[in-house]
Design an enzyme around this catalytic site. Structure first.
Site, mmCIF file in Angstrom:
data_model
loop_
_atom_site.group_PDB
_atom_site.id
_atom_site.type_symbol
_atom_site.label_atom_id
_atom_site.label_comp_id
_atom_site.label_asym_id
_atom_site.label_seq_id
_atom_site.Cartn_x
_atom_site.Cartn_y
_atom_site.Cartn_z
ATOM 1 N N LYS A 203 -4.416 1.070 -17.880
ATOM 2 C CA LYS A 203 -5.386 0.226 -17.166
ATOM 3 C C LYS A 203 -6.747 0.281 -17.879
ATOM 4 C CE LYS A 203 -4.952 -1.816 -13.839
ATOM 5 N NZ LYS A 203 -4.444 -3.192 -13.542
ATOM 6 N N THR B 284 -8.515 -0.186 -11.481
ATOM 7 C CA THR B 284 -8.420 0.991 -10.608
ATOM 8 C C THR B 284 -9.518 2.004 -10.916
ATOM 9 O OG1 THR B 284 -7.018 2.924 -10.207
ATOM 10 C CG2 THR B 284 -6.730 1.862 -12.313
ATOM 11 N N ASP B 285 -9.818 2.827 -9.919
ATOM 12 C CA ASP B 285 -10.792 3.908 -10.141
ATOM 13 C C ASP B 285 -10.208 5.020 -11.019
ATOM 14 O OD1 ASP B 285 -8.973 4.991 -8.320
ATOM 15 O OD2 ASP B 285 -10.488 5.631 -6.866
ATOM 16 N N GLU B 286 -8.878 4.984 -11.231
ATOM 17 C CA GLU B 286 -8.246 6.076 -11.975
ATOM 18 C C GLU B 286 -8.670 6.099 -13.437
ATOM 19 O OE1 GLU B 286 -4.181 6.901 -10.949
ATOM 20 O OE2 GLU B 286 -4.391 5.892 -9.034
ATOM 21 N N TYR C 45 -0.511 5.693 -16.756
ATOM 22 C CA TYR C 45 -0.926 4.517 -15.960
ATOM 23 C C TYR C 45 -2.419 4.267 -16.124
ATOM 24 C CZ TYR C 45 -2.688 2.045 -11.831
ATOM 25 O OH TYR C 45 -3.365 1.183 -10.996
HETATM 26 P P1 NAD Z 1 2.554 -3.470 -7.230
HETATM 27 O O1 NAD Z 1 3.269 -2.539 -8.136
HETATM 28 O O2 NAD Z 1 2.851 -3.440 -5.778
HETATM 29 O O3 NAD Z 1 2.787 -4.979 -7.707
HETATM 30 C C1 NAD Z 1 2.744 -5.343 -9.060
HETATM 31 C C2 NAD Z 1 3.301 -6.762 -9.166
HETATM 32 O O4 NAD Z 1 3.227 -7.160 -10.540
HETATM 33 C C3 NAD Z 1 4.771 -6.880 -8.747
HETATM 34 O O5 NAD Z 1 4.950 -8.007 -7.930
HETATM 35 C C4 NAD Z 1 5.517 -7.029 -10.060
HETATM 36 O O6 NAD Z 1 6.707 -7.776 -9.946
HETATM 37 C C5 NAD Z 1 4.474 -7.751 -10.903
HETATM 38 N N1 NAD Z 1 4.673 -7.527 -12.339
HETATM 39 C C6 NAD Z 1 4.901 -6.351 -12.975
HETATM 40 N N2 NAD Z 1 5.052 -6.562 -14.295
HETATM 41 C C7 NAD Z 1 4.905 -7.895 -14.500
HETATM 42 C C8 NAD Z 1 4.933 -8.719 -15.652
HETATM 43 N N3 NAD Z 1 5.146 -8.203 -16.893
HETATM 44 N N4 NAD Z 1 4.734 -10.044 -15.497
HETATM 45 C C9 NAD Z 1 4.512 -10.566 -14.274
HETATM 46 N N5 NAD Z 1 4.483 -9.839 -13.145
HETATM 47 C C10 NAD Z 1 4.666 -8.517 -13.258
HETATM 48 O O7 NAD Z 1 1.011 -3.204 -7.522
HETATM 49 P P2 NAD Z 1 -0.229 -3.278 -6.516
HETATM 50 O O8 NAD Z 1 -0.347 -1.989 -5.814
HETATM 51 O O9 NAD Z 1 -0.163 -4.549 -5.752
HETATM 52 O O10 NAD Z 1 -1.430 -3.352 -7.579
HETATM 53 C C11 NAD Z 1 -1.902 -4.609 -8.045
HETATM 54 C C12 NAD Z 1 -3.027 -4.366 -9.030
HETATM 55 O O11 NAD Z 1 -4.070 -3.623 -8.403
HETATM 56 C C13 NAD Z 1 -2.600 -3.539 -10.248
HETATM 57 O O12 NAD Z 1 -3.228 -4.081 -11.392
HETATM 58 C C14 NAD Z 1 -3.132 -2.140 -9.954
HETATM 59 O O13 NAD Z 1 -3.441 -1.455 -11.155
HETATM 60 C C15 NAD Z 1 -4.381 -2.462 -9.163
HETATM 61 N N6 NAD Z 1 -4.793 -1.437 -8.173
HETATM 62 C C16 NAD Z 1 -3.898 -0.964 -7.246
HETATM 63 C C17 NAD Z 1 -4.325 -0.024 -6.297
HETATM 64 C C18 NAD Z 1 -3.394 0.487 -5.228
HETATM 65 O O14 NAD Z 1 -3.775 1.394 -4.477
HETATM 66 N N7 NAD Z 1 -2.194 -0.039 -5.079
HETATM 67 C C19 NAD Z 1 -5.651 0.425 -6.314
HETATM 68 C C20 NAD Z 1 -6.536 -0.085 -7.284
HETATM 69 C C21 NAD Z 1 -6.096 -1.028 -8.200
HETATM 70 P P1 TYD Z 2 0.000 7.600 -4.809
HETATM 71 O O1 TYD Z 2 0.193 6.839 -3.555
HETATM 72 O O2 TYD Z 2 1.140 7.721 -5.762
HETATM 73 O O3 TYD Z 2 -1.286 6.977 -5.513
HETATM 74 P P2 TYD Z 2 -2.154 7.541 -6.774
HETATM 75 O O4 TYD Z 2 -1.372 8.522 -7.518
HETATM 76 O O5 TYD Z 2 -2.383 6.287 -7.540
HETATM 77 O O6 TYD Z 2 -3.426 8.104 -6.178
HETATM 78 O O7 TYD Z 2 -0.452 9.066 -4.440
HETATM 79 C C1 TYD Z 2 -1.587 9.313 -3.621
HETATM 80 C C2 TYD Z 2 -1.779 10.813 -3.566
HETATM 81 O O8 TYD Z 2 -0.683 11.383 -2.833
HETATM 82 C C3 TYD Z 2 -1.769 11.483 -4.926
HETATM 83 O O9 TYD Z 2 -2.695 12.577 -4.895
HETATM 84 C C4 TYD Z 2 -0.353 12.015 -5.063
HETATM 85 C C5 TYD Z 2 0.041 12.319 -3.633
HETATM 86 N N1 TYD Z 2 1.476 12.142 -3.291
HETATM 87 C C6 TYD Z 2 2.157 13.154 -2.625
HETATM 88 O O10 TYD Z 2 1.593 14.224 -2.308
HETATM 89 N N2 TYD Z 2 3.471 12.948 -2.287
HETATM 90 C C7 TYD Z 2 4.123 11.791 -2.618
HETATM 91 O O11 TYD Z 2 5.342 11.661 -2.317
HETATM 92 C C8 TYD Z 2 3.412 10.761 -3.298
HETATM 93 C C9 TYD Z 2 4.090 9.474 -3.675
HETATM 94 C C10 TYD Z 2 2.071 10.978 -3.608
#
Ligand code: NAD
Ligand code: TYD
Length: 369
Positions: free
Chosen positions: A161, A131-133, A157
């Protein structure tokens, strides 16, 4: 038939990636390893070709299981999505983030090293999805994150990461494991668990519930349609240089409040175009000709809330020719249509694991900032 192992393949991005890979690579099989935490959903993989998809319910921290899978299926590619992924949950309880994101990633790396470098040497790839975070927070005038931006994670988080990114890097430099890493901005699209901003406010709009905006809503995120992210990852796996990190972004910075207002407008317009939606979602303000943005409620800010994320995606564009295809308007429209068309999926999620979380959101929405 080549097989790849996708960890976390029942979560939001993992599911979209599996779908993308099976379509783009008709000759390949995919093994999904997923622990089915609250965020994982077996149903999200329904309807895919069962001959080319195997689902294994298990934990990435179970090294014996991972090792057996990699050896028995002759896996040479791991795409690692599995993680605890929600910042708010990491603030409430960081332990699971340390366990899955750090210890779990390390277990996978140990297995990859043993199988691919010691027991069966040969071509292999470990792609780590991050992630970019990890880069921390930007001020409004700061330049966007580059791959050489120093790490400065702020939430548990992001810190977990960051630690996993460093482990992946170390296994390349120390042992010569073939790894690539992508650091991506906020994703949106189908199958996203409704604790994250876009699906959360979308489902609340339809239910006529408050749309909680943290703080003053001026925090900025860069948004990428999930299918574009999956295409970027596939490109890195195929053509990325070993040991290299690639930032992936949507070229699409939005203030939270502007994003939510835009999303409200998309839903209002959808209800105007399709009067049958009013009967399906009678509590939605748009069902009575009102506006969804009337539900916007400013709530107490997230502790340590990062101000701004922005991605400089020059490297992946120059080296691999990647650019997002979806515009924010078209991506949001697709996302709204998907959630409207998958109300059964939403209902089942809402009936179970989502309820506790959403109730907490409603409670905090009741407390003005
Ligand atoms: P998500 O939370 O929707 O899904 C995570 C999945 O991992 C779930 O299916 C969960 O059951 C599985 N999981 C959790 N713990 C586990 C374990 N110990 N063993 C096996 N499986 C396990 O997450 P996402 O949004 O699909 O993100 C996927 C990846 O992408 C993550 O690594 C996250 O850090 C990264 N990412 C997400 C975003 C975003 O905007 N969602 C952006 C950048 C990077
Ligand atoms: P989120 O979807 O939780 O992703 P991340 O924290 O990884 O960026 O949140 C996106 C942005 O929206 C973040 O600045 C927090 C804000 N946010 C709200 O304002 N209200 C909400 O209910 C949630 C879940 C997030």
């Amino acid at each position: 038939m080549p097989e790849i192992l996708v960890t976390g393949g029942a979560g939001f991005i993992g599911v979209n990636f599996v779908r993308h890979w099976l379509t783009a690579r008709p000759g390949d099989r995919v093994v999904v390893l997923d622990a089915l935490t609250y965020a994982g959903n077996r149903e999200s993989l329904a309807g895919l070709d069962e001959d080319r998809l195997e689902f294994v319910h298990g934990d990435i921290r179970d090294g014996d299981l991972v090792s057996r899978l990699v050896r028995e299926r002759a896996i040479r590619t791991i795409v690692h999505f599995a993680a605890e992924s929600h910042v708010d949950r990491s603030i409430l309880g960081p332990d699971a983030f340390i366990e899955t994101n750090i210890v779990g990633t390390h277990e996978l790396l140990k297995v990859a090293r043993a199988c691919w470098l010691t027991d069966h040497p040969g071509p292999h790839r470990f792609h780590h999805v991050s992630t970019d975070e990890v880069y921390g927070s930007l001020e409004p005038s700061d330049p966007a994150f580059r791959e050489d931006t120093p790490y400065a994670p702020n939430s548990p988080y992001a810190a977990s990461k960051a630690a996993s990114d460093h482990l992946v890097r170390a296994y390349h430099h120390t042992y010569g494991l073939d790894v690539t890493t992508s650091n991506c901005s906020n994703n949106y699209g189908p199958f996203q668990f409704p604790e994250k901003l876009i699906p959360l406010v979308l489902m609340n709009m339809l239910a006529g519930k408050p749309l909680p905006i943290y703080g003053d809503g001026s925090n900025v995120r860069d948004w990428l349609y999930v299918e574009d992210h999956c295409r970027g990852i596939a490109l890195i796996i195929e053509k990325g240089e070993s040991g290299r990190v690639y930032n992936i972004g949507g070229l699409n910075e939005q203030r939270n409040i502007d994003l939510v207002r835009t999303l409200c407008g998309v839903v209002d317009a959808r209800f105007q175009r399709d009067p049958s939606l009013a009967a399906l979602h009678p509590a939605c303000p748009a069902a009575k000709g009102g506006r969804c943005d009337s539900l916007i409620t400013f709530v107490k800010d997230r502790p340590g809330h990062d101000r701004r994320y922005a991605i400089d995606a020059g490297r992946i564009e120059k080296e691999l020719g990647f650019r997002p295809r979806e515009s924010f308007q078209s991506g949001l429209a697709k996302t709204v249509d998907w959630y409207l068309g998958h109300q059964e999926w939403c209902r089942r999620i809402a009936d179970g694991r989502y309820r506790e979380w959403i109730e907490r959101q409603y409670a905090s929405a009741g407390r003005p900032a």
